[in-house]
Design an enzyme around this catalytic site. Sequence first.
Site, short mmCIF file in Angstrom:
data_model
loop_
_atom_site.label_atom_id
_atom_site.label_comp_id
_atom_site.label_asym_id
_atom_site.label_seq_id
_atom_site.Cartn_x
_atom_site.Cartn_y
_atom_site.Cartn_z
N HIS A 138 0.86 -1.20 0.00
CA HIS A 138 0.00 0.00 0.00
C HIS A 138 0.89 1.25 0.00
O HIS A 138 0.87 2.06 0.94
CB HIS A 138 -0.88 -0.06 1.25
CG HIS A 138 -2.04 0.87 1.31
ND1 HIS A 138 -1.92 2.24 1.19
CD2 HIS A 138 -3.35 0.63 1.49
CE1 HIS A 138 -3.12 2.78 1.31
NE2 HIS A 138 -4.02 1.83 1.49
N GLU A 241 -0.61 1.55 -5.39
CA GLU A 241 -0.35 0.31 -4.65
C GLU A 241 -0.33 -0.89 -5.58
O GLU A 241 -1.19 -1.02 -6.45
CB GLU A 241 -1.46 0.12 -3.60
CG GLU A 241 -1.73 1.37 -2.78
CD GLU A 241 -3.06 1.30 -2.03
OE1 GLU A 241 -3.50 0.20 -1.69
OE2 GLU A 241 -3.66 2.37 -1.79
#
Length: 269
Positions: A138, A241
């Site tokens: 992320h 991400e």
Amino acid sequence: MAEIEFADGKFTVDRPEARGEVYLQGAHVTRWVPAAQRPVIFLSPNSAFAPGRAIRGGIPVVFPWFGPHPSDPQAPQHGYARTRPWLFAGAAGGALQFELAAEPFRLRYEVAFGATLALTLTVENRSSQEAGCEAALHSYFAVSDVAAVAVEGLAGCTYLDKPDGMRRKLQAGDVTFAGETDRVYLDTPPQLAIRDPGWRRRIAIDKTGAAATIVWNPWRDKAAAMADLGAEAWRGMVCVETGNVADNAVRLAAGASHTMTTAIAVAAL
Ligand code: TA6
């Protein structure tokens, strides 16, 4: 100073090619600064650094589910890998290895700090049955101004638009930002980039074994409601991400492994 030191729950790497930091909790990268560059990874000035709390910024490892748990509303958003202490498994050069037992899976994660930041996440299904999971790195990137940057490489991809009830849409051209943006792009190509004219640089993101790309910026109102982000810092970040989530979730046969990699590098515009 030694190239790699450990203190206060985090490893600090200091090499001629780059400096970096990674916390044992979550195997969470919070810093990567290639030589003669500004920091490439965004870390919120308001982040909590506390046991069991997710760090805001850096590169949280999302596993084994992305977003809310599919059936248990009490389960933590984005899984538990980012808030558990990982096992340090060794270091060589600027690369550090970590492991996490996450039954029925085992995760192995290598973080290599150099002129490129190279991340390798391997998921092994240790059970005797097939098992499914989602995973994402992320990554929060530091940018001059989110309203001025563009994410290249996603034109023509289908995405799930979270602020619009997860409706499926088709991306036309580069991704630019003029409001809350929270999208899961499916079946994305191996090479993406963030073009940042303000800082005259392009951040290249090369990936393997990862079909999905999530793009997120909460924008003003949502950021102001997040105590660990706040009313100011959101303009200086964008998440791009690398992962396998939603339609691109992974199913692993008993004993099978899956590896995804991301290599991040910076070049002048
Ligand atoms: O990756 C985008 C996202 O899933 C957003 O929906 C979002 O709110 C964000 O991640 C941050 O989640 P967190 O649990 O760290 O607050």
